[in-house]
Design a protein around this motif. Structure first.
Motif, PDB file in Angstrom:
ATOM      1  N   LEU A 285       0.703  -1.326   0.262  1.00  0.00           N
ATOM      2  CA  LEU A 285       0.181  -0.140  -0.075  1.00  0.00           C
ATOM      3  C   LEU A 285       0.698   1.115  -0.001  1.00  0.00           C
ATOM      4  N   THR A 286       2.052   1.343   0.305  1.00  0.00           N
ATOM      5  CA  THR A 286       3.047   2.403   0.691  1.00  0.00           C
ATOM      6  C   THR A 286       2.810   3.030   1.851  1.00  0.00           C
ATOM      7  N   VAL A 287       3.953   3.513   2.339  1.00  0.00           N
ATOM      8  CA  VAL A 287       4.014   3.970   3.836  1.00  0.00           C
ATOM      9  C   VAL A 287       3.116   5.066   3.927  1.00  0.00           C
ATOM     10  N   ASP A 288       3.042   5.794   2.779  1.00  0.00           N
ATOM     11  CA  ASP A 288       2.108   7.054   2.600  1.00  0.00           C
ATOM     12  C   ASP A 288       0.524   6.829   2.636  1.00  0.00           C
ATOM     13  N   ASP A 289       0.201   5.843   2.394  1.00  0.00           N
ATOM     14  CA  ASP A 289      -1.099   5.399   2.292  1.00  0.00           C
ATOM     15  C   ASP A 289      -1.819   5.750   3.679  1.00  0.00           C
ATOM     16  N   PRO A 290      -2.823   6.321   4.141  1.00  0.00           N
ATOM     17  CA  PRO A 290      -3.212   6.823   5.397  1.00  0.00           C
ATOM     18  C   PRO A 290      -3.749   5.770   6.297  1.00  0.00           C
ATOM     19  N   ARG A 291      -4.072   4.515   5.401  1.00  0.00           N
ATOM     20  CA  ARG A 291      -4.535   3.311   6.381  1.00  0.00           C
ATOM     21  C   ARG A 291      -3.335   2.514   7.020  1.00  0.00           C
ATOM     22  N   ILE A 292      -2.157   2.980   6.680  1.00  0.00           N
ATOM     23  CA  ILE A 292      -0.961   2.359   7.370  1.00  0.00           C
ATOM     24  C   ILE A 292      -0.890   2.906   8.647  1.00  0.00           C
ATOM     25  N   ALA A 293      -0.987   4.130   8.724  1.00  0.00           N
ATOM     26  CA  ALA A 293      -0.996   4.848  10.260  1.00  0.00           C
ATOM     27  C   ALA A 293      -1.979   4.158  10.910  1.00  0.00           C
ATOM     28  N   GLN A 294      -3.036   3.866  10.143  1.00  0.00           N
ATOM     29  CA  GLN A 294      -4.327   3.356  11.357  1.00  0.00           C
ATOM     30  C   GLN A 294      -3.887   2.151  11.866  1.00  0.00           C
ATOM     31  N   LEU A 295      -3.118   1.199  10.977  1.00  0.00           N
ATOM     32  CA  LEU A 295      -2.949   0.076  11.337  1.00  0.00           C
ATOM     33  C   LEU A 295      -1.855  -0.084  12.104  1.00  0.00           C
ATOM     34  N   LEU A 296      -0.651   0.614  11.867  1.00  0.00           N
ATOM     35  CA  LEU A 296       0.626   0.340  12.641  1.00  0.00           C
ATOM     36  C   LEU A 296       0.826   1.420  13.652  1.00  0.00           C
ATOM     37  N   GLY A 297       0.096   2.430  13.619  1.00  0.00           N
ATOM     38  CA  GLY A 297       0.672   3.443  14.589  1.00  0.00           C
ATOM     39  C   GLY A 297       1.979   3.670  14.366  1.00  0.00           C
ATOM     40  N   LYS A 298       2.819   3.854  15.452  1.00  0.00           N
ATOM     41  CA  LYS A 298       4.004   4.222  15.540  1.00  0.00           C
ATOM     42  C   LYS A 298       5.082   2.987  15.730  1.00  0.00           C
ATOM     43  N   GLU A 299       4.517   2.004  15.793  1.00  0.00           N
ATOM     44  CA  GLU A 299       5.070   0.567  15.871  1.00  0.00           C
ATOM     45  C   GLU A 299       5.580   0.047  14.335  1.00  0.00           C
ATOM     46  N   SER A 300       6.656  -0.587  14.515  1.00  0.00           N
ATOM     47  CA  SER A 300       7.138  -1.434  13.373  1.00  0.00           C
ATOM     48  C   SER A 300       6.384  -2.650  13.034  1.00  0.00           C
ATOM     49  N   PRO A 301       6.128  -3.332  11.960  1.00  0.00           N
ATOM     50  CA  PRO A 301       5.346  -4.548  11.911  1.00  0.00           C
ATOM     51  C   PRO A 301       5.833  -5.592  12.837  1.00  0.00           C
TER      52      PRO A 301
ATOM     53  N   ASN B  51      -9.063  -6.539  27.510  1.00  0.00           N
ATOM     54  CA  ASN B  51      -7.558  -5.737  27.258  1.00  0.00           C
ATOM     55  C   ASN B  51      -6.799  -6.679  26.603  1.00  0.00           C
ATOM     56  N   ASP B  52      -7.231  -7.862  25.874  1.00  0.00           N
ATOM     57  CA  ASP B  52      -6.582  -8.621  25.232  1.00  0.00           C
ATOM     58  C   ASP B  52      -5.959  -7.749  23.769  1.00  0.00           C
ATOM     59  N   PRO B  53      -4.698  -7.703  23.749  1.00  0.00           N
ATOM     60  CA  PRO B  53      -4.154  -6.896  22.604  1.00  0.00           C
ATOM     61  C   PRO B  53      -4.636  -7.201  21.215  1.00  0.00           C
ATOM     62  N   LEU B  54      -4.626  -8.413  20.891  1.00  0.00           N
ATOM     63  CA  LEU B  54      -5.326  -8.746  19.652  1.00  0.00           C
ATOM     64  C   LEU B  54      -6.777  -8.226  19.441  1.00  0.00           C
ATOM     65  N   ILE B  55      -7.470  -8.505  20.632  1.00  0.00           N
ATOM     66  CA  ILE B  55      -8.841  -8.010  20.526  1.00  0.00           C
ATOM     67  C   ILE B  55      -8.681  -6.382  20.206  1.00  0.00           C
ATOM     68  N   GLN B  56      -8.165  -5.779  20.944  1.00  0.00           N
ATOM     69  CA  GLN B  56      -7.981  -4.382  20.776  1.00  0.00           C
ATOM     70  C   GLN B  56      -7.434  -3.945  19.596  1.00  0.00           C
ATOM     71  N   PHE B  57      -6.643  -4.653  18.849  1.00  0.00           N
ATOM     72  CA  PHE B  57      -6.107  -4.359  17.646  1.00  0.00           C
ATOM     73  C   PHE B  57      -7.216  -4.465  16.616  1.00  0.00           C
ATOM     74  N   LEU B  58      -7.852  -5.626  16.794  1.00  0.00           N
ATOM     75  CA  LEU B  58      -8.497  -5.927  15.730  1.00  0.00           C
ATOM     76  C   LEU B  58      -9.837  -4.924  15.799  1.00  0.00           C
ATOM     77  N   LEU B  59     -10.321  -4.493  17.174  1.00  0.00           N
ATOM     78  CA  LEU B  59     -11.323  -3.357  17.347  1.00  0.00           C
ATOM     79  C   LEU B  59     -10.738  -1.988  16.412  1.00  0.00           C
ATOM     80  N   LYS B  60      -9.711  -1.852  16.677  1.00  0.00           N
ATOM     81  CA  LYS B  60      -8.872  -0.738  16.282  1.00  0.00           C
ATOM     82  C   LYS B  60      -9.007  -0.532  14.597  1.00  0.00           C
ATOM     83  N   ILE B  61      -8.614  -1.751  13.844  1.00  0.00           N
ATOM     84  CA  ILE B  61      -8.751  -1.552  12.513  1.00  0.00           C
ATOM     85  C   ILE B  61      -9.835  -1.901  11.737  1.00  0.00           C
TER      86      ILE B  61
END
Lengths: 686, 686
Positions: A448-464, A498-508
């Motif tokens: 998608l390239t790093v400049d696609d706004p969806r990437i920031a929503q997916l990753l935030g400031k973390e690396s993959p 507070n499961d991080p995977l659940i939180q991640f899926l909610l977020k995306i």
């Protein structure tokens, strides 16, 4: 090839009106009985068809056949291997030893496995066409999904012993309601060592000659007792003969024979290369992971088999798409149909020009497919934990809605399916999920390239890598009790987790759902509408003696046990155990399974092991019972040749070959290598 | 694009007679001075050309420019990064810290690095054409190779201070003898942290806007003293202006602009997809390896950068090859030339029909290329230990032969080059070689298939993983003293060695050499002959104002500093340090190098960091000095955009952009971040 060879041999313009002999993955309600009897010199009838249908079992995305009156099903080891892995631990590894109970009491539940038998087909085309009439874009998709959910729920409600499914045929030319008897207690009854099934490994996959005992048995239970199945296929262990007629009854996954030239161009240039390139990288990551130590090799076994299978199938398809002679036949077929429509003013008026509509649409697909593929189709990279989290989050969000407003996979009639996978007591290995998630997240960002706004929503400031590590280390979703609590607790419980995977899926959800909606509205809807018009054109011109593209639903195909000749080399129709001993080197993947090897002196070397057949199959046909004209089972389909991957786009009688394991081989293995006398008795073998 | 847009805009048949403005990687002896002066509004002359040529330095497969009278060379950090890694250890890691000596005495030898300056060009076309006349197949290749070896040895003997190279231009239309002054003592004088150069990592690679201080300095020495280089390019640190004329002088690697449609079809359908798919898997293996721990991440750094670069370049090329508008221009050019030849009976008589000859040859390439690529081009999978073993074994086998009978890479005039790489004191990490070898061996087996008799010769009874493990665990070739002993000991010493890698290389010579010979005779020879005829046709029709395909030899290209507009989005010509601070997220790969970040307050935010230029470049142009019309250096090329990968097949003035790091940025970094006042003085900067 059929068409292109004819084109080379003559300058006639051809108007193919029906499929050639041995071509076609036919639905049971439109099987060409007369043609098959004529082509094969046999005499099957409607009763034969009904019996074979009711003895054919869908097992997830594969197939099997009933072989006893007590619910015993023959399928492939590679179909059951996920179950074998689930029942294994690194320290008690049935993958290596085989699973060989000495009595029925030792049979064990396959977590999440479901068996389905097709009991009824009814036509719902008018309702589905009416639901979408006059609509476009996302409204079209929503209306269709809602109607399908309504039809399914009307027919099945939430009865977990049945499954109702609205099936799209001829790419929208017809819709049928398929009703299945559903069995959610499926137990493993026998599996040889994985090595017996996978002799030759990835190297021999999609090839023939072949030497694989790719067979396993499962059994369906209800109320803790085997299901009574008097209509089973009688076990015939006699050596199969060359040119013997054969039928395969199974659930082939997906063909693309009805795609237009423009659509095929996109497959060739855009979608398939993208998939192959990134799958190839995942393959590399998983292979390295599995080389790190024995535990990882065990953990990643199934994921590697799966990705290598997908990769090699894609490789075969890429080869087909650049075969000019082969593809010329398809182009000619399309040109003929267009010409016929063009020559008929009334038809032209009612059909319009779906070819041009589809051609214009391809630019949009090129633009939207990568995001849709990465964020929806391949989301999670195959991670089991991710998929559970997704079902928990989406399930919780969808279930409060009216049935017709939900994502279709969470409609009332489908929830049993979702629950079954979600609540299955399967082992998890978060280190494998980490590899899959890190791969997925990094490929999403790259494509998608790093400049696609969806990437920031997916990753935030973390690396993959950081994100994949955090999610897999922190999640507790490996615990089936927790999954049940969250599933039953619904949206409140899920949001409070507070499961991080659940939180991640909610977020995306915003980003993944809007990507999907966008693709469905801008690509899927116009594609479906044009495909419907194309189907109308085909029916108008060629009549109804056409078979639809494969869609993962029950089909019957027929042919003969046959080898082939190519580039001066003739490949015989059958292999024997003697051939297996000869091909063995002792080094992986050409090492014979230990228990088979130990029985070498007892198994007659001339016993036929695998055979090739001219039946028309594709991925998903694995485990399809091979049935003779008397309705006896003589083997099970487990593969096809790499040349046969062109089967996605067209059938080539000279080269298309399914690969089967024979009942004669299974009988010999059960008797001499695995001591399964109780199964042999049940199969009626002396 | 140029041609296809014209085609769309008009129905005239075009006869392009020469390259368009700003197009072309020109040889220095055929540079279009008048056209460049006219296009750019400048007035360079032959003296300017000579001076720039003598200040241009080839560094392996990259480039650099002399910037002081004492042998100082500006190049890219990514060009010097192999040296930086070689000088580093996991515990003292210049890749992370930068290499910032405080005086010349601290400069350190780059193992194996060689600098070459082109001093003379002479025409040897007649000799080379005569040598191959009337021959075909392997005899043609042998005769040509022998003549080149003879010419090179006549001119340079075994003088290690010079390198003589017979260069093929216009795919065989011309042959030139290039004579270089050769410097084998090249020392690292400065490199920033790798992060400063690689900001944005693989994600920003082949892109613009860009924010990379991709600059380093090396220095050439002789007799332990810096070489006197009075003809250097004066350092001009002034901010570069939009539309400013610029010249790049470097050694672009390879373009394929003269390939016919049939040849391009094979690239698109067969060779490039094969390479991309298997490279993608290697990338996955290396990425997983590097994720295992910090040491592995250090070890695999260079290998990963390299494979990601190759992969992304290939990805860009695949995109270009499916761009119908772009490729239509090429098809039209070919059609025009064929038509012109066809219309001229004398020309037709002398040229024949090389297009058809090449088209017919493609089937043979499809058959033979995979074996040639896997067993010769990609042999060893990039393993340094493998490559050393190969040079030891082949060198020992070839050196006793007459010069003309050898594999050309072991001719007398080239042995200095081989020795230089072989005897360089470089660290080795066998665990990395194991990954590379396991990948290579498993892909060879997969692609050639296990039934190819060459596979048994390669693997014996071992699996790829077992063999890779045994070879890398057992070899002692990491020791440079051992390599010297074996090199000097010749065939006797090599054959007596019990080193497993040496033994393996000895064992596989039959199979790898015969695969190469087969490919050269059946593919390369007829391709070369047809290409020679094509070149004749082009010269006859278009005259000599043509530039040849890039071949890794010195070229000059010109253009302007310019951004571009595409799909409504305009990209400005330059980026600044201020932009770098803005793009930084703190998370890899968007974390600013620590020493740069520490200088944030001192570096003026508006200082221009990178610029885009319409110069015509391709991989290998990295480090090319960017020179203004006064002959001053204003930057160094380090990349191009991914859209520019179409440059392999044609130049597109609207989209083709080189990416440069400016002298203004390097000056600011040296001063404020890296405290390199001694270098600034040497560059003449206050």
């Amino acid at each position: 090839m059929r068409l292109s060879r004819l084109l080379l041999a003559s300058s006639l313009i051809l108007f193919p009106t029906a499929a050639g002999a041995e071509e076609g993955m036919w639905t049971f309600d439109n099987f060409p009985i007369a043609a098959a009897n004529r082509d094969l010199g046999v005499s099957i009838d409607q009763k034969w068809l009904d019996r074979v249908r009711l003895a054919s079992v869908r097992l997830g995305s594969a197939s099997g056949g009933l072989v006893s009156a007590e619910g015993l099903i023959l399928t492939n080891e590679h179909v059951a291997s996920r179950c074998v892995e689930d029942l294994s631990k690194p320290e008690r590894n049935y993958v290596q030893t085989g699973f060989t109970p000495q009595s029925r009491a030792e049979e064990r539940l396959c977590p999440g496995m479901v068996a389905e038998i097709l009991t009824d087909i009814s036509d719902v085309t008018a309702r589905m066409h009416a639901a979408g009439a006059g609509l476009g874009g996302e409204a079209f998709i929503k209306a269709r999904d809602a109607e399908a959910a309504k039809i399914e729920t009307e027919a099945c409600g939430s009865d977990k012993t049945r499954r109702c499914q609205v099936v799209t045929l001829y790419r929208g030319g017809q819709f049928k309601l398929y009703t299945y008897r559903r069995y959610a207690d499926v137990r493993l009854a026998f599996a040889p060592e994985h090595r017996a099934s996978a002799f030759g490994g990835d190297l021999d996959n999609f090839s023939f000659p072949r030497f694989a005992v790719d067979a396993a048995f499962v059994r369906i239970y209800e109320n803790d007792r085997p299901v009574r199945t008097p209509g089973f296929l009688r076990w015939n262990p006699a050596p199969p003969q060359e040119n013997q007629p054969v039928f395969l009854s199974g659930s082939p996954g997906a063909t693309q024979r009805l795609l237009t030239q423009a659509q095929l161009g996109t497959v060739q240039d855009v979608t398939l290369p993208l998939e192959q390139l990134i799958n190839s990288e995942l393959r590399g990551r998983l292979l390295r992971f599995s080389h790190e130590n024995e535990r990882n090799a065990f953990i990643a076994g199934q994921a590697i088999s799966s990705i290598e299978n997908v990769y090699k199938r894609g490789f075969g398809r890429q080869q087909s798409l650049i075969d000019e002679r082969f593809m010329a036949g398809r182009a000619q077929t399309e040109a003929n149909l267009r010409q016929r429509v063009q020559a008929d003013p009334a038809l032209r008026q009612s059909i319009g020009d779906p070819w041009t509509d589809l051609a214009k649409l391809q630019e949009e697909i090129v633009r939207l497919y990568p995001g849709y593929y990465m964020l929806e189709v391949r989301a999670g990279g195959g991670s089991q934990l991710y998929n559970w989290a997704k079902d928990l989050v989406r399930g919780a969000q969808e279930r409060p809605k009216a049935n017709a407003d939900r994502l279709p996979e969470y409609g009332d009639a489908r929830l049993a399916q979702v629950e079954n996978g979600l609540l299955a007591a399967r082992p998890t290995y978060p280190e494998l999920d980490e590899v899959q998630l890190a791969w997925w997240l990094s490929k999403v960002r790259e494509i998608l390239t790093v400049d696609d706004p969806r990437i920031a929503q997916l990753l935030g400031k973390e690396s993959p890598e950081q994100l994949a590590d955090r999610l897999t280390r922190g999640t507790k979703l490996g615990d089936p009790a927790l999954r049940r609590t969250l599933w039953e607790g619904g949206l409140t419980a899920v949001q409070a987790s507070n499961d991080p995977l659940i939180q991640f899926l909610l977020k995306i959800q915003d980003v993944t759902r809007s990507t999907r909606t966008d693709y469905e509205g801008k690509v899927q809807a116009p594609t479906d509408r044009a495909s419907e018009a194309l189907a109308k054109a085909r029916f108008a011109v060629f009549g109804t003696s056409l078979y639809p593209d494969a869609t993962g639903t029950l089909r019957l195909t027929y042919g003969r046990l046959r080898g082939w000749t190519r580039l001066g080399r003739t490949v015989p129709y059958a292999t024997t155990f003697g051939g297996l001993w000869q091909r063995a080197t002792g080094a992986e993947p050409f090492d014979v399974a230990p228990r088979l090897l130990a029985a070498k002196d007892k198994i007659t070397a001339s016993t036929i092991l695998n055979v090739a057949a001219s039946t028309d199959t594709i991925g998903g046909s694995s485990g399809s019972p091979a049935v003779n004209a008397k309705g006896e089972i003589i083997g099970a389909n487990f593969d096809s040749t790499v040349l046969t991957q062109r089967n996605a786009y067209g059938y080539d009688p000279e080269l298309n070959r399914s690969v089967l394991v024979t009942t004669s081989a299974v009988t010999a293995a059960l008797r001499h290598a695995y001591g399964q006398s109780h199964l042999l008795r049940e199969l009626g073998v002396r």
